[in-house]
Each structure stands twice: as C-alpha cells, then as structure tokens.
Scaffold this active site. Structure first.
Site, PDB file in Angstrom:
ATOM      1  N   GLY A  14      11.437 -51.314  30.503  1.00 22.12           N
ATOM      2  CA  GLY A  14      12.509 -50.350  30.710  1.00 22.12           C
ATOM      3  C   GLY A  14      11.982 -48.932  30.710  1.00 22.12           C
ATOM      4  O   GLY A  14      12.573 -48.025  30.114  1.00 22.12           O
ATOM      5  N   GLY A  20      12.504 -45.235  27.194  1.00 18.43           N
ATOM      6  CA  GLY A  20      11.342 -45.981  27.664  1.00 18.43           C
ATOM      7  C   GLY A  20      10.377 -45.097  28.428  1.00 18.43           C
ATOM      8  O   GLY A  20       9.158 -45.173  28.244  1.00 18.43           O
ATOM      9  N   TYR A 168      27.136 -57.176  22.847  1.00 13.85           N
ATOM     10  CA  TYR A 168      26.020 -56.256  22.645  1.00 13.85           C
ATOM     11  C   TYR A 168      25.525 -56.310  21.198  1.00 13.85           C
ATOM     12  O   TYR A 168      24.318 -56.413  20.938  1.00 13.85           O
ATOM     13  CB  TYR A 168      26.440 -54.833  23.008  1.00 13.85           C
TER      14      TYR A 168
END
Length: 287
Positions: A14, A20, A168
């Site tokens: 990512g 990232g 999530y």
C-alpha cells in the site's frame, strides 16, 4: 540520505499513497532498498520516481499486485524472491474500509480478504526469506478500531447483515491477534512481529466508497486528522529503530507499546482464527 538502513531490504505494501508512501520514502532516505507494492501501475511508477527523486536513493522498486486476490499475493511473493535474496523488514500496510459488502475475486468478503488474509498469506509466503535474513522484522498496521470489535466466527464474512465498521473492526482485531500468535510461533527465530495504530490520518483511506462517506471523511480529516507523515511515524519506528530490536508481540501507539483490547490476548480464539485463516487461503501455515 542517511545510512541507518543501509544494506537493508524493506517491503511496504500500500505504498503509493498515504502512510505507506511516507513510510517507503523515509526508509529510502535512511538508505534502505525499498520495494513498494501497489495495484495501479501508473501510481506505482509515479511513487517510485518521487521517492528516488526526494531521497537520492535509486534503490526503489515497485511490484504490482491486488492484495485482495490470493493468486496475486502468491505471485508477488514469488516475484520478490526471484529478484531479491533477502528481506529485512516487511511492512503490511495495505487496507481499506468498504461501505457496502463486496467480495474479492476469491469470493471472500472484501474487508477480511484485504485487511487480514492479505497480511496472513503474504507474511507466510515471505517467512522463509525473512528467517534467512534474520534478525528481521514484520510490522502490521492495525487500528484502534479493533477495540470493541469481535471475531464473528459464526458469520466471518457478514453474509447476514453487513455493517462496514463491524467488518473493519473485526479485520483489525484479527491483525492484532495474528501478530501475537505469529510472535509466539516465531519464538527463537530472530524475526520480530509487532502491530500498531497509526492514528486517524488524512489520506485517501475510505475514499473508494460513495460520495457521502468520502465527503464525510474528508471533512473530519480536515478537523482532527494527523498528516500522513505523522501517521507513518510508528511504522517507521518499528521498521528501523534500534530501540525495538528484539521486541516482539507488542501493540504500539505513538511509538509506545500499549495494551491492546482484552479480546486480542485470547490464545484459544487466536488459534481458532489461525485455523480459519489457513482454511480461507487453502494452505497449511507452520510459521
């Protein structure tokens, strides 16, 4: 460019935006050979060029993979090992939240596929090279969203009543539990594994969803969010700092080890999650 990470090879998933990208850029500025991972070839090319330009470090490579797709995770690990003979640090960073229930190419609920099974499978496929490179580090980006969450073993994919935040939170609790379980299994291997909360960060996170959620997130991020540079600090710390050499099986927030949710320390549930994860990626993981 400094030399704290000279001769180190680091993979950051990512890595085309947000924390990232910052993590990859800072580690490159420390002299590391950085291998970023993203799914968009154009974004990967742009990120590689921007990191090399900003740091003066030409040892920046990007590999293409959609990490929600298990075949691509396996191919990523294979391609990496064809190009590199060592891996000193693996930063599992890629993740997303999905307002509506989606399924991956493997027919698995997308949040769990991307946020947890990706970490589980990619780490497994790179464990041999990490052990060979020891002392090595695995850094798993989780979230405070794991607090109050639970693992819905009776409906892990939310096929009956999908709720995006519950999905999530479950995935991030799974990442913390995976971190602790893997640390136990890697005892004596000189490969450390830690999880972290990056903070609420102003990035493109969540912007893959509909306009209402996207606008809401953008508004909240403007008011309270950390910058990507601030959000990446703990990832960079765990990847590079001599202060955490040998430290394993911990959860960090703001570069400090803190207690995670009580549920994350349930070893029986962790073993059950490990076995379920193995079944969902269809392979035996020995660590």
């Amino acid at each position: 460019m400094t030399n704290e990470m000279q001769n180190k090879v680091v993979m950051v998933t990512g890595a085309t935006n947000g924390i990232g990208l910052v993590t990859a850029r800072v580690l490159a500025s420390m002299g590391a050979t950085v291998v970023g991972v993203g799914r968009n070839p154009e974004k990967c090319d742009a990120a590689a060029k921007s990191i090399a330009s900003a740091t003066g470090n030409a040892r920046v490579d990007f590999l293409i993979a959609d990490l929600s797709v298990q075949a691509q995770v396996r191919q990523l690990a294979e391609t990496f090992q064809q190009k590199y003979d060592r891996l000193d640090v693996l930063v599992n960073n890629a993740g997303a939240v999905f307002t509506h229930r989606e399924e991956s190419a493997d027919g698995i609920e997308m949040t769990f596929a991307l946020n947890h099974l990706n970490y589980f499978l990619l780490t497994d496929r790179l464990l041999d090279v990490l052990k060979h490179s020891a002392p090595a580090r695995i850094v798993n980006v989780s979230s405070e969203a794991h607090r109050g969450a639970s693992i819905h073993f009776d409906d892990i994919e939310f096929k009956h009543g999908y709720h995006s935040w519950a999905a999530y939170g479950q995935s991030k609790l799974a990442d913390v539990m995976f971190t602790y379980d893997l640390a136990r299994r890697l005892e004596g291997a000189q490969v450390t594994v830690n999880a972290l909360h990056p903070g609420f960060v102003a990035t493109g996170f969540g912007h893959n969803n509909g306009s209402v959620m996207r606008v809401g997130l953008q508004l909240v991020q403007k008011i309270v969010a950390k910058s990507p540079a601030q959000g990446a600090e703990t990832s960079i710390y765990l990847a590079s700092s001599p202060e955490v050499e040998g430290v394993t099986g911990k959860y960090f927030d703001n570069k400090q080890a803190v207690r995670s949710a009580a549920a994350s320390y349930d070893t029986q549930m962790a073993e059950r999650l490990w076995e379920l994860s193995e079944a969902m990626v269809r392979e035996h993981v020995t660590a």
